[in-house]
Design a protein around this motif. Structure first.
Motif, PDB file in Angstrom:
ATOM      1  N   GLU A  15       0.583  -1.053   0.220  1.00  0.00           N
ATOM      2  CA  GLU A  15      -0.134   0.117  -0.257  1.00  0.00           C
ATOM      3  C   GLU A  15       1.045   1.238   0.183  1.00  0.00           C
ATOM      4  O   GLU A  15       0.586   2.744  -0.440  1.00  0.00           O
ATOM      5  N   LYS A  60       2.182   1.517  -3.335  1.00  0.00           N
ATOM      6  CA  LYS A  60       0.578   1.717  -4.567  1.00  0.00           C
ATOM      7  C   LYS A  60       0.462   3.744  -4.195  1.00  0.00           C
ATOM      8  O   LYS A  60       0.434   3.958  -4.634  1.00  0.00           O
ATOM      9  N   HIS A  78       1.086  -2.808 -10.335  1.00  0.00           N
ATOM     10  CA  HIS A  78       1.863  -2.740  -9.139  1.00  0.00           C
ATOM     11  C   HIS A  78       1.313  -4.239  -9.180  1.00  0.00           C
ATOM     12  O   HIS A  78       0.324  -4.851  -8.053  1.00  0.00           O
ATOM     13  N   ASP A 105      -2.416  -8.643 -11.585  1.00  0.00           N
ATOM     14  CA  ASP A 105      -2.386  -6.717 -10.832  1.00  0.00           C
ATOM     15  C   ASP A 105      -2.688  -6.971 -12.325  1.00  0.00           C
ATOM     16  O   ASP A 105      -2.429  -5.467 -12.881  1.00  0.00           O
TER      17      ASP A 105
END
Length: 208
Positions: A40, A43, A52, A70
Motif C-alpha cells: 500500500e 501504491k 503494481h 495486478d
C-alpha cells in the motif's frame, strides 16, 4: 539444509525497456500483513502507475508465498518476480515491480522477461543476510547444573534469546533445525536434572 536469506532494509531498481519503466522495490516483511502494508505504501507513492505487481515469501520454518499479476496476463508478472525470490533463496520479504506503460506492448514472453529482470536487478543490489530457522526452548535449572548448559552451548549452535538469574536460572534459546535431533537426543539424558524444560515453538535468527 538449504540456506535462506533476507533483507533488513529497502532496496530499489529501475529497469526500462521499449519505453516501459519497471521500478523495483525489495523490502523486509515477516508476515502477509507486513507485506500488504508495504504494498500500500508503494501504491500511494505511485498512484498513476499502470500495474503494481508483486510477490512475497514469509515464514522460514514453513515457507508461505504469494504472487499477484495486478492486471497483467496471468503468470507474466507475479510469478517471474516470485521465481526471482526463490532463485535467490529469499524469505521474509516482498518484491514489488511498478510498471509505467510506455506505449509498446511487450507480449507475454517480453513481460515475463521484464518483470523477472526488474526483480533480479533489485536483488543484485541488495545486501542479504542469512536466516536460520530455529526451534525454541526454555530450561529452568539450579546453578549447580550450569556446567551442563555450558557444555550444550559448546556442542551445539545455540542462540540465546533470554536469560533470567534469580533463585534458579531460566535460559531461553533457539537451536537450528538441522541440529534438533542431536540436541534432543542429548537433552533426554539430562532433563531430569532441570527444574523445568519446555519446547516453546518455532522462530528464526538473522545472522549479523
Amino acid at each position: 539444509m538449504n540456506f535462506l536469506y533476507t533483507v533488513t532494509k529497502l532496496f530499489k531498481s529501475d529497469y526500462r525497456i521499449k519505453e516501459s519503466k519497471f521500478l523495483g522495490y525489495l523490502h523486509p516483511a515477516e508476515s502477509k500483513t507486513e507485506a500488504d502494508h508495504f504494498l500500500e505504501t508503494v501504491k500511494d507513492e505511485h498512484p498513476t502507475a499502470t500495474h503494481h505487481c508483486y510477490a512475497w515469501r514469509v515464514n522460514p520454518n514453513k515457507i508461505e508465498e504469494f504472487d499477484q499479476d495486478d492486471g497483467e496476463p496471468s503468470g507474466t508478472a507475479g510469478l517471474p518476480i516470485l521465481n526471482a525470490l526463490k532463485s535467490a533463496d529469499l524469505v521474509n520479504c516482498i518484491m514489488v515491480s511498478v510498471r509505467y506503460y510506455g506505449g509498446t506492448k511487450l507480449g507475454k514472453s517480453g513481460l515475463i522477461d521484464a518483470y523477472g529482470e526488474s526483480a533480479r536487478q533489485c536483488i543484485e543490489h541488495a545486501v542479504m543476510k542469512e536466516v536460520v530457522p530455529v526451534q525454541t526452548y526454555r530450561i529452568q535449572y539450579n546453578y549447580e547444573h550450569q556446567g551442563i548448559i555450558d557444555k550444550l552451548k559448546n556442542d551445539f549452535t545455540l542462540i540465546e534469546l533470554n536469560s533470567v538469574y534469580l533463585e534458579d536460572v531460566t535460559y531461553e534459546f533457539g537451536c537450528p533445525v538441522d541440529e534438533i535431533d542431536r540436541l534432543e537426543g542429548k537433552l533426554k539424558s539430562v532433563t531430569h536434572l532441570f527444574e523445568d524444560f519446555e519446547k516453546t515453538g518455532e522462530s528464526f535468527h538473522i545472522k549479523k
